[in-house]
Enzyme design. Structure first.
Site, PDB file in Angstrom:
ATOM      1  N   CYS A  67      34.353  58.846  61.426  1.00 16.12           N
ATOM      2  CA  CYS A  67      34.478  59.245  60.017  1.00 16.12           C
ATOM      3  C   CYS A  67      35.947  59.453  59.649  1.00 16.12           C
ATOM      4  CB  CYS A  67      33.638  60.478  59.737  1.00 16.12           C
ATOM      5  SG  CYS A  67      33.776  61.797  60.967  1.00 16.12           S
ATOM      6  N   SER A  68      36.387  60.692  59.554  1.00 17.26           N
ATOM      7  CA  SER A  68      37.757  60.919  59.097  1.00 17.26           C
ATOM      8  C   SER A  68      38.364  62.162  59.734  1.00 17.26           C
ATOM      9  CB  SER A  68      37.765  61.066  57.576  1.00 17.26           C
ATOM     10  OG  SER A  68      36.926  62.144  57.205  1.00 17.26           O
ATOM     11  N   CYS A  69      37.926  62.521  60.958  1.00 16.69           N
ATOM     12  CA  CYS A  69      38.481  63.691  61.628  1.00 16.69           C
ATOM     13  C   CYS A  69      39.985  63.501  61.777  1.00 16.69           C
ATOM     14  CB  CYS A  69      37.832  63.890  62.991  1.00 16.69           C
ATOM     15  SG  CYS A  69      36.054  64.154  62.847  1.00 16.69           S
TER      16      CYS A  69
ATOM     17  N   CYS B 103      39.819  58.233  63.836  1.00 13.59           N
ATOM     18  CA  CYS B 103      38.478  58.775  64.001  1.00 13.59           C
ATOM     19  C   CYS B 103      37.550  57.603  63.727  1.00 13.59           C
ATOM     20  CB  CYS B 103      38.181  59.917  63.040  1.00 13.59           C
ATOM     21  SG  CYS B 103      36.461  60.437  63.171  1.00 13.59           S
TER      22      CYS B 103
HETATM   23 FE    FE Z   1      35.587  62.132  61.911  1.00 14.18          FE
END
Ligand code: FE
Length: 219
Positions: free
Chosen positions: A127-129, A124
């Site tokens: 961010c951190s998906c 991602c």
């Molecule tokens: Fe994300």
């Protein structure tokens, strides 16, 4: 504890003079960003109106934190032994998860298959998906700026650092996850696993192999 952060006593009525920061989870710091302020405000209102309870919120977080890569591994192992399931999984990952009793909510899950010509890897960049329903919480490196930028710019170098060498004639494809679309890599079934049953196969489908930074384990 400072007076601003005393525990909220639910026996007394809601007092708007109280600092709403009191509902922070213990592991969070006190930095109030725009979105955190909004989250606190909405959560407190929902609690005040009796729509949700603090214990309900806690339970939901406990459930979310308790998810782990076994869910994803279950799907992978099924796909390895059942070609029809694999077809359905590649056509609609969310439905295939639901078929095994795994709830992915409204999330659009896309399963990408590794073959002898193609290696998939997920990131991602924003961010951190991450497919948390299937893999649990993402590892720290997945959230790092380093991985997020380098996975796109030099995926083969990143893979090598993970100890994964992809032959030059195999294409490496990097998938960028978003808030409403998550990817899961279907790793290749390791050689020499013909006699293994589904449960034994699931143990070979490691978290990192489903992110695509590693291959599935060999027995
Ligand atoms: Fe994300």
């Amino acid at each position: 504890m400072s007076g601003d952060h005393h525990d909220h006593d639910h026996d007394h009525g809601h007092d708007h003079a109280h600092d709403h920061a009191r509902t922070f989870r213990p592991d969070q710091d006190d930095t109030i960003t725009h979105y955190r302020a909004m989250e606190i405000a909405v959560r407190e209102l929902l609690i005040e109106k009796g729509i949700i309870t603090p214990d309900g919120v806690r339970r939901a977080i406990e459930f979310m934190d308790g998810r782990n890569p076994e869910y994803g591994a279950k799907m992978v192992a099924r796909a390895w032994v059942d070609p029809e399931y694999k077809k359905r999984m590649l056509a609609d990952g969310s439905a295939a998860a639901a078929e095994l009793g795994i709830d992915v909510g409204l999330l659009k899950l896309v399963v990408v298959e590794n073959t002898d010509r193609l290696h998939n890897m997920i990131v991602c960049t924003l961010c951190s998906c991450y497919p948390r329903n299937l893999l649990g919480l993402p590892p720290d490196w997945y959230k790092s700026r380093n991985y997020r930028s380098r996975a796109v710019n030099e995926p083969r170098a990143v893979l090598r650092e993970f100890g994964t060498t992809i032959p030059d004639d195999v294409e490496v494809r990097v998938h960028d996850s978003t808030a409403d679309m998550r990817y899961l890599v279907l790793p290749r079934r390791p050689a020499g696993t013909e006699r293994l049953d589904e449960a034994a196969l699931a143990k070979l489908a490691t978290r990192d192999s489903m992110i695509g930074v590693a291959l599935a384990d060999t027995p």
